[in-house]
Design a protein around this motif. Structure first.
Motif, PDB file in Angstrom:
ATOM      1  N   GLN A 293       0.828  -1.200   0.000  1.00  0.00           N
ATOM      2  CA  GLN A 293       0.000   0.000   0.000  1.00  0.00           C
ATOM      3  C   GLN A 293       0.865   1.253   0.000  1.00  0.00           C
ATOM      4  O   GLN A 293       1.831   1.354   0.765  1.00  0.00           O
ATOM      5  N   GLN A 312      -8.017  -2.787  -4.733  1.00  0.00           N
ATOM      6  CA  GLN A 312      -7.205  -3.994  -4.589  1.00  0.00           C
ATOM      7  C   GLN A 312      -7.730  -5.099  -5.492  1.00  0.00           C
ATOM      8  O   GLN A 312      -8.937  -5.172  -5.762  1.00  0.00           O
ATOM      9  N   PHE A 317      -2.241  -3.870  -4.841  1.00  0.00           N
ATOM     10  CA  PHE A 317      -2.967  -2.592  -4.786  1.00  0.00           C
ATOM     11  C   PHE A 317      -2.965  -1.932  -6.174  1.00  0.00           C
ATOM     12  O   PHE A 317      -1.957  -1.942  -6.886  1.00  0.00           O
TER      13      PHE A 317
END
Length: 555
Positions: A293, A312, A317
């Protein structure tokens, strides 16, 4: 000439109403009753008799400002005949000629003595001072410069969301107001009264019935390529009056005669890559994939404006960045964990069309079937579709499109009809009909039309987050408002972005204040000292004048 003639008719109508509703009051004040019908002179008499400055009459018939001054004069006259108090003042302002007529035709209207100072002059009141301040500010706002806020990111990073500009209305020639009776400082509507965000059911800030044609006074320059320009949104369906349509700010990328084209998201004008000014930061939409992330709040603090939608999938991500410059894109590539940074470009030949979800009737309500369910629509939503709607174009693959100019002769065909339909029928106020493959303009069959004004093509610097000329098409000369001069205030995070998973922190951007807008320079000069000087003069003027008057009295 049409503007002057129609405005003269408006002045004549107002003067007749004034005379019919006050002639008897003028006679009681010792004047010929016919003077109540004479433009300017009737209000000059009122100012003289009520001991107020006579020069105020000079702006009695200015568009927008004039109705305010007339209301003030009417209040002065009614007070002279004893109609004081908040209720009487309200009736005088809202129903001027009706209320004044009730006083005028009453049995015995009488003059009441007014409160004068030792020199026999009318004592200044708080309301009088406020009125003059409002009128002065309205004159500046209507005729010289107008404040304008940036609520969206279509011009990022050249102009930032939360920037507040002053727009010069004189550079390109002052456009005379088309709705002369209006509330000051308001653009189109007064406030939200119905469905939130739907201006169609909100009260208008102007009187639609009193309308004038387009007239622009001479300016000292023409709009040029790469200028940042403020204009009225051509496709505004709420406001008929051009000068009351929503104001937009974009970069003028092409003028009449130029050919515009987008190739894989890159702009070409007359077959050449666009010229990029020093203060212009062109950006595009990118899809970023990362194994971990990203610290988006941290990136916001580093780069400022950075709208992004975070998601996601089974690979990690996924981030859809609304607009990245080449520099920011390259820096994001270097972040640990980032696996790919790909520009989001639409496929060539894929038309970008939008359709209304449900069909509506003439009043805007959903049409329903026998079971009460909304009827699906097949009608194209031209506001959110690429222009013109019959081309297999999108915002990344667009054109070539030639921008029309005054004097061009258009040869109408079924293929180019969607391209010129609004130009001929809406912008240049003709009745255009397409019947069985034959074209009629104002009832006469023809396939030729001569363009009556210049047109421009406006694009946002944030190319993939801009509702611009690729959607609404040509911008007519009559829609041009002016040229931004400088940023007087800038607040980050003031306008939230509904399309972003994260929002910028709120803070004042002191470094952007009082910097010129249209210089084309990367590093602009701040003129904060001029603003400080103006504030000192503005707030210190009253003190200086009192000091001089006291000194004169002492001598």
């Amino acid at each position: 000439m049409d503007y002057i003639l129609q405005y003269s008719i408006y002045v004549l109508i107002v003067s007749v109403l004034m005379g019919l509703s006050t002639w008897k009051l003028f006679k009681i004040m010792g004047y010929n009753p016919l003077f109540a019908f004479v433009p300017f002179y009737n209000y000059l008499i009122i100012q003289k008799e009520t001991k107020h400055p006579k020069w105020w009459v000079a702006i009695a018939y200015f568009p927008i400002v004039g109705p305010i001054m007339m209301s003030v004069f009417h209040v002065f006259l009614m007070k002279k005949f004893g109609k004081t108090g908040a209720f009487n003042t309200l009736l005088t302002v809202i129903l001027p000629f009706i209320f004044m007529a009730t006083v005028n035709y009453s049995k015995n209207p009488e003059i009441e003595e007014e409160d004068l100072d030792e020199e026999g002059k009318k004592k200044e009141t708080f309301i009088g001072s406020v009125t003059f301040a409002v009128v002065f500010a309205t004159i500046i706002h209507v005729f010289i410069t107008q404040p304008f806020g940036i609520p969206t990111g279509s011009m990022e990073r050249t102009l930032l969301v939360g920037d507040f500009l002053f727009v010069n209305k004189l550079n390109y020639g002052y456009r005379m107001p088309m709705r002369p009776v209006a509330l000051p400082f308001l653009q189109g509507t007064i406030f939200d009264t119905g469905q939130k965000g739907n201006p169609k059911d909100d009260p208008k800030s102007y009187v639609e019935a009193v309308k004038l044609p387009y007239l622009r006074l001479p300016g000292w320059e023409k709009p040029e390529k790469n200028d940042i320009v403020v204009f009225n949104y051509p496709d505004d369906s709420v406001h008929v009056a051009t000068d009351r349509k929503d104001p937009y700010v974009k970069r003028l990328v092409a003028v009449g005669g130029d050919v515009v084209e987008f190739r894989a998201g890159r702009l070409f004008v007359n077959g050449k890559p666009e010229f990029v000014k020093g203060d212009q930061e062109v950006q595009h939409k990118y899809i970023v994939r990362s194994a971990s992330q990203l610290d988006i709040p941290g990136l916001y603090k580093t780069f400022g404006f950075l709208p992004v939608v975070e998601g996601q999938d089974d690979k990690g991500f996924v981030y859809q960045f609304q607009g990245l410059t080449d520099k920011i894109k390259n820096e994001i590539k270097q972040i640990p964990g980032v696996e790919s940074v790909d520009e989001d470009v639409m496929k060539q030949g894929l038309a970008s069309l939008a359709y209304y979800k449900y069909a509506t009737d003439a009043t805007g309500n959903y049409m329903r079937d026998a079971n009460g369910y909304p009827v699906p629509a097949s009608r194209i939503d031209s506001t959110n579709s690429i222009f013109p709607v019959n081309k297999a174009w999108n915002q990344d693959w667009y054109g070539p499109l030639t921008i029309p100019k005054k004097g061009d002769v258009i040869h109408l065909t079924q293929d180019n009809y969607p391209e010129y339909q609004r130009l001929i029928g809406v912008y240049e106020h003709n009745k255009l009909e397409n019947k069985n493959g034959r074209f009629f303009i104002n009832g006469k069959e023809t396939n030729q039309y001569t363009v009556q004004q210049d047109y421009y093509f406006m694009i946002g610097d944030n190319r993939d987050a801009s509702l611009d000329a690729r959607f609404f098409g040509f911008v007519p000369e009559e829609n041009i408002v002016g040229k931004p001069m400088f940023t007087w205030m800038s607040v980050q995070g003031l306008f939230p972005d509904a399309n972003s998973s994260y929002q910028a922190d709120k803070k004042i951007r002191w470094d952007r204040m009082f910097k010129a807008t249209n210089t084309g320079e990367a590093n602009k000069t701040s003129y904060w000292w001029i603003a400080a000087l103006i504030l000192v003069v503005f707030f210190g003027w009253d003190y200086i004048m009192k000091f001089l008057r006291k000194k004169k009295e002492d001598e």
